[in-house]
Design an enzyme around this catalytic site. Structure first.
Site, PDB file in Angstrom:
ATOM      1  N   LYS A  52       0.837  -1.208   0.000  1.00 21.33           N
ATOM      2  CA  LYS A  52       0.000   0.000   0.000  1.00 21.33           C
ATOM      3  C   LYS A  52       0.870   1.255   0.000  1.00 21.33           C
ATOM      4  CE  LYS A  52      -3.638  -2.612   2.240  1.00 21.33           C
ATOM      5  NZ  LYS A  52      -4.266  -3.060   3.496  1.00 21.33           N
ATOM      6  N   GLN A  95      -4.343  -1.802   9.943  1.00 27.51           N
ATOM      7  CA  GLN A  95      -4.252  -3.113   9.304  1.00 27.51           C
ATOM      8  C   GLN A  95      -4.788  -4.202  10.243  1.00 27.51           C
ATOM      9  OE1 GLN A  95      -3.116  -3.664   6.052  1.00 27.51           O
ATOM     10  NE2 GLN A  95      -3.733  -5.792   6.330  1.00 27.51           N
ATOM     11  N   ASP A 118     -10.767   2.433   4.384  1.00 28.61           N
ATOM     12  CA  ASP A 118     -11.014   0.993   4.234  1.00 28.61           C
ATOM     13  C   ASP A 118     -12.519   0.722   4.093  1.00 28.61           C
ATOM     14  OD1 ASP A 118      -8.884  -0.744   4.004  1.00 28.61           O
ATOM     15  OD2 ASP A 118      -8.469  -0.827   6.154  1.00 28.61           O
TER      16      ASP A 118
END
Ligand code: NAP
Length: 291
Positions: A52, A95, A118
């Site tokens: 990412k 994460q 997200d």
């Protein structure tokens, strides 16, 4: 059979985003800044986060990787609040999975929905259900984008999504059923308690496997001409690889591919599209906040 090349499609998206950043730079407007929090030393999570950050660098976004070997839930919540209030950060992710002493839902709920790139916050998920402007969860959004950019018709199609996780299967089933393009599918959301799964999959025009069980979907399950999307990424031992492992999908690719009209490979299918979606959401975070 046509391969749905997620790597190539994601590259196309990155180039579009790179150009959008160039325009922002020329206009003197802020460049998007994505932050990622990683707790622990899980190899898989580190690989995903690094990918990412690398994508940000290629596009010209700014990025920050915030790493903790370990952290208390309270301290992590404090960091989330800090990022929520930091004007330099346009979007951030925590994460997953987090260590067991941290409540993932509590952390997700603490993220400002306007920075939740997200798309996991209940406010974004709720807006997604109602087809309102929001951040769409990255993997389902990436799959829809892959279908759209490859001109795959979804309207009126029967679709079976196998796996009902909050980050992939469940939101994807809703997005595919919405009155939108891509969308307008008739969706069956299957899980470990589903009966007659083989029969259900065999009737599907579009099959999406997101369970994390290598080679689960076999040729006898799939209808001739079906579109097959493989979300699964399980690390399996592979002595021929330098690092000793390879990524395996949920679909037995070699035998299923000849029956399909379109199929995604693993790796190089859904994975790169997930990262591309996250980048799209990060640029969007600025637009949603009028920056
Ligand atoms: P998950 O939380 O691991 O849950 C697995 C789902 O599969 C559950 O809903 C489970 O049903 C269902 N399942 C398990 N065994 C089954 C069976 N025999 N028949 C039918 N359903 C079954 O799901 P996830 O987080 O979405 O991950 C799934 C896979 O996708 C993993 O390999 C993960 O690494 C991969 N993934 C890839 C990306 C990417 O970008 N490529 C992104 C996210 C995830 P129950 O609910 O009944 O337990």
């Amino acid at each position: 059979m046509q391969l749905l090349d997620g790597k190539a499609t994601a590259q196309e998206i990155r180039e579009e985003l790179r150009q959008a950043v160039e325009v922002r730079k020329k206009n003197g407007t802020k460049v998007p800044h994505l932050a990622a929090i990683l707790v622990g030393n899980d190899g898989g999570s580190l690989t995903y986060v690094n990918a990412k950050v690398k994508a940000c660098q290629q596009i010209g976004f700014e990025s920050s990787l915030i790493r903790y070997d370990d952290i208390s839930e309270e301290a992590l919540l404090a960091k989330v609040h800090e990022l929520n209030n930091d004007d330099k950060i346009d979007g951030f992710i925590v994460q997953l999975p987090l260590p067991s002493h941290i409540d993932e839902l509590k952390i997700t709920m603490a993220i400002d929905p306007l920075k939740d790139v997200d798309g996991f916050h209940p406010e974004n998920l709720g807006k997604m259900v109602l087809n309102l402007p929001c951040f769409l969860p990255a993997t389902p959004a990436g799959i829809l984008e892959l279908l759209k950019r490859n001109n795959i018709e979804t309207s009126g199609k029967d679709c079976v999504v196998i796996g009902r996780s909050n980050i992939v299967g469940m939101p994807l089933s809703i997005m595919l059923a919405r009155n939108s393009n891509p969308g307008n599918c008739t969706v069956t959301l299957a899980h470990s308690r589903t009966k007659d799964l083989k029969q259900k999959v065999a009737n599907a025009d579009i099959v999406i496997a997101a369970i994390g069980k290598p080679d689960f979907v076999t040729a006898d399950m799939v209808k001739e001409g079906a579109v097959v999307i493989d979300v699964g990424t399980t690390r399996v031992d592979d002595a021929s690889k330098k690092n000793g492992w390879a990524l395996k999908g949920d679909v037995k690719f070699d035998e299923v591919a000849p029956k399909c009209s379109f199929i995604t490979p693993v790796p190089g299918g859904v994975g790169p599209m997930t990262i591309a979606s996250l980048m799209i959401n990060t640029l969007r975070s600025m637009e949603l906040r009028g920056i």
